[in-house]
Design an enzyme around this catalytic site. Structure first.
Site, mmCIF file in Angstrom:
data_model
loop_
_atom_site.group_PDB
_atom_site.id
_atom_site.type_symbol
_atom_site.label_atom_id
_atom_site.label_comp_id
_atom_site.label_asym_id
_atom_site.label_seq_id
_atom_site.Cartn_x
_atom_site.Cartn_y
_atom_site.Cartn_z
ATOM 1 N N LYS A 71 13.808 9.242 35.033
ATOM 2 C CA LYS A 71 13.658 9.481 36.473
ATOM 3 C C LYS A 71 12.218 9.888 36.782
ATOM 4 C CE LYS A 71 15.074 14.330 36.182
ATOM 5 N NZ LYS A 71 15.997 15.380 36.674
ATOM 6 N N MET A 90 -11.021 16.471 45.090
ATOM 7 C CA MET A 90 -10.110 15.329 45.087
ATOM 8 C C MET A 90 -10.444 14.334 43.985
ATOM 9 S SD MET A 90 -9.175 12.631 48.142
ATOM 10 C CE MET A 90 -8.573 13.912 49.238
ATOM 11 N N ARG A 93 24.348 23.925 41.421
ATOM 12 C CA ARG A 93 23.703 22.915 42.262
ATOM 13 C C ARG A 93 24.735 21.852 42.638
ATOM 14 N NH1 ARG A 93 18.350 20.956 39.121
ATOM 15 N NH2 ARG A 93 20.049 19.981 37.956
ATOM 16 N N TYR A 123 -16.478 23.834 45.949
ATOM 17 C CA TYR A 123 -15.983 24.324 47.237
ATOM 18 C C TYR A 123 -15.667 25.820 47.163
ATOM 19 C CZ TYR A 123 -15.265 19.529 48.955
ATOM 20 O OH TYR A 123 -15.443 18.231 49.370
#
Length: 361
Positions: A35, A302, A131, A254
């Site tokens: 998954k 980024m 759950r 930054y």
């Protein structure tokens, strides 16, 4: 020329890890969990490797299963959460998928459906995770309904999920297994996730469901001999693209979160949170530059990170960098980011190329 950041996938390591899983529970069948894009590794490439080595593959949704079927995976594929609405049952049948059934609504949908073919189903019981799953007192009647449903085929597997198996000093797992073993005598069973498979032999039963460990990382809260042979499948790499001398008192990145305390040499590396490196990685998080550890220096951008390579004459433009993998444990980076290895892998974006490395090819 493409950016140098990439996720190298070691297929030999993947085969090693599933062999360890098999050896730990040699009498159990194996459901390999792929998954979330195979935990960020690339579902189709991983599924092609695991299909012949596992008894079934497991995903979280019909969309994930469809991607595997469309990519040529013909073996058993299990939907861990079942279908989310009754209209999905027809596609599940058309694609010959296995289904989890974990609530009364799903069971009713299955009983009322008109399907082209019956489905193999597993019934989930809640033994303490709280759950999904039927309550223990409702399990026997629900199991009989599922077994007798005209839209199902074969003996349903009864399964549960272990909530705390990564913690070896807690009694939660034993209590869950006590509850589970008292239900539906004679039914085939599955309880072991990765930590259960590694550290709780009692949980192995008829089916095991390894996920995280297949990708070479231990989910256990402490070292364990069963996990010692696991090998990381993903190695995240890039290269140095710039070097800069920084005077004492100057800042990097930054927000100026890193301040030079001495004349410093800063390497800029072509990788950032847009490539899957965690934005929250703190100053000092280890980075492997030219095969040696160096500390992260400044906030993750980024597309770039900056690393303190003061005193490193061996570092230049193009020096290889490893962010985690063969030479740098994923957990060391996860700790620096206040995250888990699960998060770092599954957040790996599509922008980062996956490159398979396979000695068998």
């Amino acid at each position: 020329m493409s950016r140098p950041s990439q996720a190298q996938l070691d297929m030999d390591a993947l085969r090693n890890n599933i062999a360890i899983a098999r050896a730990l529970a040699p009498r159990a069948k194996l459901l390999a969990v792929v998954k979330a894009n195979a935990y960020g590794h690339g579902a189709l490439a991983v599924a092609r490797e695991l299909e012949a080595r596992a008894d079934a593959l497991a995903v979280a949704s019909l969309e994930e299963a469809a991607g595997l079927r469309d990519g040529g995976i013909g073996g058993a594929i299990f939907l861990l959460e079942g279908v989310f609405e009754p209209g999905e049952l027809a596609e599940a049948a058309a694609r010959d998928l296995w289904l989890a059934v974990h609530n009364r609504e799903q069971l009713a949908w299955l009983e009322e459906a008109r399907l082209a073919r019956p489905l193999h189903c597993w019934l989930k019981v809640n033994t303490g995770m709280n759950r999904l799953g039927f309550a223990p007192e409702d399990t026997e009647a629900s199991y009989r309904r599922l077994r007798d449903c005209a839209n199902t085929t074969g003996e349903p597997v009864l399964f549960t999920h272990l909530a705390c198996a990564e913690y070896l000093d807690r009694d939660t797992t034993d209590r869950q297994l006590d509850c589970f073993e008292a239900l539906c005598a004679g039914a085939p069973r599955s309880a072991a996730n990765s930590p259960g498979l590694l550290a709780w032999p009692r949980s192995h039963l008829d089916w095991v469901r390894p996920g995280y460990m297949l990708y070479g990382n231990s989910p256990l809260a402490e070292p364990h001999p069963s996990a010692a042979g696991l090998q990381p499948v993903m190695t995240l790499t890039s290269k140095v693209i710039a070097l800069r001398d920084v005077a004492p008192g100057e800042t990097v990145g930054y927000g100026g979160t890193w301040v030079a305390r001495q004349p410093s040499r800063i390497a800029t590396v072509a990788i950032g949170y847009g490539d899957g490196y965690p934005r929250d990685a703190a100053n000092g998080t280890p980075v492997l530059v030219g095969g040696r550890r160096a500390p992260l220096a400044g906030r993750v951008s980024m597309d770039m990170i900056t690393v303190d390579v003061t005193g490193r004459a061996d570092v230049g433009i193009g020096t290889p960098v490893e962010l985690w993998g063969r030479g740098l444990p994923l957990d060391d980076v996860a700790r620096g980011a206040g995250a888990s290895g699960y998060e770092l892998l599954t957040r790996m974006p599509g922008r980062t190329p996956r490159v398979c490395i396979d000695s068998a090819v």
